[in-house]
Design an enzyme around this catalytic site. Structure first.
Site, PDB file in Angstrom:
ATOM      1  N   GLU A  64       0.946  -1.228   0.176  1.00 18.00           N
ATOM      2  CA  GLU A  64       0.001   0.056  -0.004  1.00 18.00           C
ATOM      3  C   GLU A  64       0.893   1.504   0.057  1.00 18.00           C
ATOM      4  O   GLU A  64       1.921   1.290   0.668  1.00 18.00           O
ATOM      5  CB  GLU A  64      -0.900  -0.025   1.112  1.00 18.00           C
ATOM      6  CG  GLU A  64      -1.770  -1.073   1.085  1.00 18.00           C
ATOM      7  CD  GLU A  64      -2.332  -1.306   2.675  1.00 18.00           C
ATOM      8  OE1 GLU A  64      -3.819  -1.993   2.798  1.00 18.00           O
ATOM      9  OE2 GLU A  64      -1.932  -1.192   3.576  1.00 18.00           O
TER      10      GLU A  64
ATOM     11  N   ASP B  20      -7.894  -5.374   8.559  1.00 18.68           N
ATOM     12  CA  ASP B  20      -7.251  -4.142   7.771  1.00 18.68           C
ATOM     13  C   ASP B  20      -7.360  -4.029   6.312  1.00 18.68           C
ATOM     14  O   ASP B  20      -6.692  -3.501   5.506  1.00 18.68           O
ATOM     15  CB  ASP B  20      -6.452  -3.407   8.423  1.00 18.68           C
ATOM     16  CG  ASP B  20      -4.954  -4.337   8.373  1.00 18.68           C
ATOM     17  OD1 ASP B  20      -5.218  -5.526   7.551  1.00 18.68           O
ATOM     18  OD2 ASP B  20      -3.816  -4.068   8.587  1.00 18.68           O
TER      19      ASP B  20
HETATM   20  P1  NAD Z   1       2.343 -10.484  13.535  1.00 20.85           P
HETATM   21  O1  NAD Z   1       2.230 -11.403  12.456  1.00 20.85           O
HETATM   22  O2  NAD Z   1       3.666 -10.096  13.948  1.00 20.85           O
HETATM   23  O3  NAD Z   1       1.441 -11.067  14.731  1.00 20.85           O
HETATM   24  C1  NAD Z   1       0.254 -11.560  14.574  1.00 20.85           C
HETATM   25  C2  NAD Z   1      -0.070 -12.708  15.508  1.00 20.85           C
HETATM   26  O4  NAD Z   1      -1.437 -12.985  15.600  1.00 20.85           O
HETATM   27  C3  NAD Z   1       0.811 -13.921  15.481  1.00 20.85           C
HETATM   28  O5  NAD Z   1       1.489 -14.109  16.542  1.00 20.85           O
HETATM   29  C4  NAD Z   1      -0.223 -14.981  15.114  1.00 20.85           C
HETATM   30  O6  NAD Z   1       0.294 -16.242  15.737  1.00 20.85           O
HETATM   31  C5  NAD Z   1      -1.372 -14.253  16.002  1.00 20.85           C
HETATM   32  N1  NAD Z   1      -2.547 -15.079  15.571  1.00 20.85           N
HETATM   33  C6  NAD Z   1      -3.105 -15.402  14.050  1.00 20.85           C
HETATM   34  N2  NAD Z   1      -4.335 -15.783  14.126  1.00 20.85           N
HETATM   35  C7  NAD Z   1      -4.759 -15.931  15.637  1.00 20.85           C
HETATM   36  C8  NAD Z   1      -5.999 -16.119  16.166  1.00 20.85           C
HETATM   37  N3  NAD Z   1      -6.994 -16.750  15.418  1.00 20.85           N
HETATM   38  N4  NAD Z   1      -6.022 -16.014  17.603  1.00 20.85           N
HETATM   39  C9  NAD Z   1      -5.157 -15.696  18.221  1.00 20.85           C
HETATM   40  N5  NAD Z   1      -4.003 -15.230  17.497  1.00 20.85           N
HETATM   41  C10 NAD Z   1      -3.705 -15.329  16.336  1.00 20.85           C
HETATM   42  O7  NAD Z   1       1.700  -9.116  13.071  1.00 20.85           O
HETATM   43  P2  NAD Z   1       1.735  -7.708  13.640  1.00 20.85           P
HETATM   44  O8  NAD Z   1       2.724  -6.842  12.887  1.00 20.85           O
HETATM   45  O9  NAD Z   1       1.568  -7.734  15.090  1.00 20.85           O
HETATM   46  O10 NAD Z   1       0.227  -7.011  12.871  1.00 20.85           O
HETATM   47  C11 NAD Z   1      -1.147  -7.742  13.054  1.00 20.85           C
HETATM   48  C12 NAD Z   1      -2.135  -7.280  12.406  1.00 20.85           C
HETATM   49  O11 NAD Z   1      -2.321  -5.779  12.694  1.00 20.85           O
HETATM   50  C13 NAD Z   1      -1.764  -7.557  11.148  1.00 20.85           C
HETATM   51  O12 NAD Z   1      -2.954  -7.831  10.393  1.00 20.85           O
HETATM   52  C14 NAD Z   1      -1.616  -6.074  10.432  1.00 20.85           C
HETATM   53  O13 NAD Z   1      -2.023  -6.231   9.107  1.00 20.85           O
HETATM   54  C15 NAD Z   1      -2.530  -5.320  11.457  1.00 20.85           C
HETATM   55  N6  NAD Z   1      -1.881  -3.964  11.383  1.00 20.85           N
HETATM   56  C16 NAD Z   1      -2.862  -3.101  11.445  1.00 20.85           C
HETATM   57  C17 NAD Z   1      -2.369  -1.799  11.817  1.00 20.85           C
HETATM   58  C18 NAD Z   1      -3.449  -0.345  11.554  1.00 20.85           C
HETATM   59  O14 NAD Z   1      -3.382   0.569  11.542  1.00 20.85           O
HETATM   60  N7  NAD Z   1      -4.761  -1.006  12.041  1.00 20.85           N
HETATM   61  C19 NAD Z   1      -1.158  -1.258  11.863  1.00 20.85           C
HETATM   62  C20 NAD Z   1      -0.030  -2.321  11.743  1.00 20.85           C
HETATM   63  C21 NAD Z   1      -0.653  -3.779  11.633  1.00 20.85           C
END
Ligand code: NAD
Length: 347
Positions: free
Chosen positions: A58, A229
């Site tokens: 993005e 997201d």
């Molecule tokens: P990450 O991959 O480091 O961590 C995600 C965690 O979620 C992992 O540890 C995984 O094991 C866990 N997980 C997956 N499915 C699960 C479930 N059903 N139950 C419990 N745990 C589960 O990712 P991150 O960098 O921490 O990002 C997390 C999410 O946040 C991503 O989807 C990312 O796109 C989103 N994000 C959103 C914003 C925003 O502004 N809203 C900003 C950054 C990241």
């Protein structure tokens, strides 16, 4: 040649270590609040997303008429299985008057800071002020930042954590326990949510997942929904949304990317900046369920880029980057090619 100032990943990590993530995010919350309060001054537009079967890349641009910023960011939930992060990013600040870029920054760390600070800002306005217990579903890269920002701004000090990957929970405990949190390691999402005042969902999965079921959300709870997201990527049971008051960053983008993609396109939502700009616009009922349907918006990147430019610059952490070709005669770009004699830096 023309130099811009550069915040490297190493310098950003040093800035956060030396000044403390919590204290930086406390400052960032104030700056975000000021920028959200002047929201109509920005030329807001949905981000440009390039989707593939495994993720999204993005571009997130915005300007306030003086500064123009953009962020490049990806989201690839399967990356950690290959030793890579789900989210990485970098960004640029340019002067609107000349169009010249002046600041380039790593933004993987800055995104974690601004995402958590935005969650904290939303919680400050939407959650019950006596909230002390937070459930955290998903303890990956964003999680420690979320915990610290919510403690700093709202006073949350007890965490109930759940992640399907036990190593992610062990990592989280290793990082966060020394910082003085009381942690309950839950056996399921329902166990984590039990008794929580705030529920943060921050999981990564490229599908319409339901990590939080309707039965897990009691009246009075604030849901900080971070991980849903992208089109086809959600975390909440739509029944929760139907019971809740829903707050979004920028409605045209969130309708496509957020949890509310599961609802009718005219389902009422409120943009968070409206609650911030006019404190009388919304008053919390104690029993209300509030959902911050966060997807991340360009104004948050604008704020953190400008904040880092000033704050990391003030402590000497920026280095010159030879980014712009700058001939003495602005019409003689070719002359620059003929006259160059400086040796190239070795990789
Ligand atoms: P990450 O991959 O480091 O961590 C995600 C965690 O979620 C992992 O540890 C995984 O094991 C866990 N997980 C997956 N499915 C699960 C479930 N059903 N139950 C419990 N745990 C589960 O990712 P991150 O960098 O921490 O990002 C997390 C999410 O946040 C991503 O989807 C990312 O796109 C989103 N994000 C959103 C914003 C925003 O502004 N809203 C900003 C950054 C990241």
């Amino acid at each position: 040649m023309g130099h811009v100032l550069f915040l490297s990943a190493t310098a950003a990590a040093r800035w956060i270590r030396d000044h403390g993530a919590a204290s930086i995010m406390a400052g960032l919350v104030e700056r975000l609040e000021a920028d959200f309060a002047r929201w109509p001054e920005f030329d807001a537009a949905p981000r440009l997303a390039s989707h593939s079967p495994v993720g999204v890349i993005e571009l997130m641009p915005v300007s306030d008429g003086f500064d123009y910023t953009f962020k490049y960011v990806n989201g690839h939930p399967a990356n950690p299985a290959h030793g890579l992060q789900t989210v990485t990013a970098f960004g640029v600040v340019a002067d609107v008057t000349t169009g010249y870029p002046r600041f380039v920054a790593e933004m993987t760390l800055l995104t974690a800071l601004r995402t958590a600070a935005t969650s904290a800002l939303a919680a400050r306005h939407l959650a019950r002020p006596d909230s002390r217990i937070m459930a955290m579903i998903g303890t990956g890269s964003q999680a420690e930042f979320q915990a610290l920002a919510l403690r700093e701004t709202l006073g949350v000090s007890r965490l109930r954590i759940w992640d399907t990957d036990p190593r992610a929970m062990a990592k989280f405990i290793r990082n966060i326990e020394p910082l003085g949190f009381e942690i309950h390691v839950a056996s399921s999402a329902a166990d984590a949510a039990d008794g929580a005042d705030v529920i943060t969902t921050c999981t990564a999965d490229k599908r319409r997942a339901i990590v939080l079921d309707d039965s897990m959300v009691e009246p009075g709870v604030h849901v900080n929904a971070i991980g849903g997201d992208c089109p086809g990527k959600t975390e909440l049971d739509p029944a929760i949304l139907r019971r809740a008051e829903i707050f979004v960053e920028y409605e045209p983008q969130t309708r496509v990317e957020g949890e509310i993609q599961a609802l009718a396109t005219d389902h009422p939502v409120t943009e968070l900046w409206q609650v911030i700009a006019d404190r009388s616009a919304w008053v919390r009922r104690p029993e209300a369920i509030t959902v911050f349907d966060s997807v991340g918006f360009a104004i948050e990147d604008f704020t953190v880029l400008r904040f880092a430019e000033e704050a990391a610059g003030a402590v000497g952490l920026l280095e010159p980057l030879d980014l712009l070709a700058s001939p003495d005669d602005p019409k003689d770009l070719f002359g620059l090619v003929m006259g160059v004699d400086a040796p190239l830096p070795t990789a």
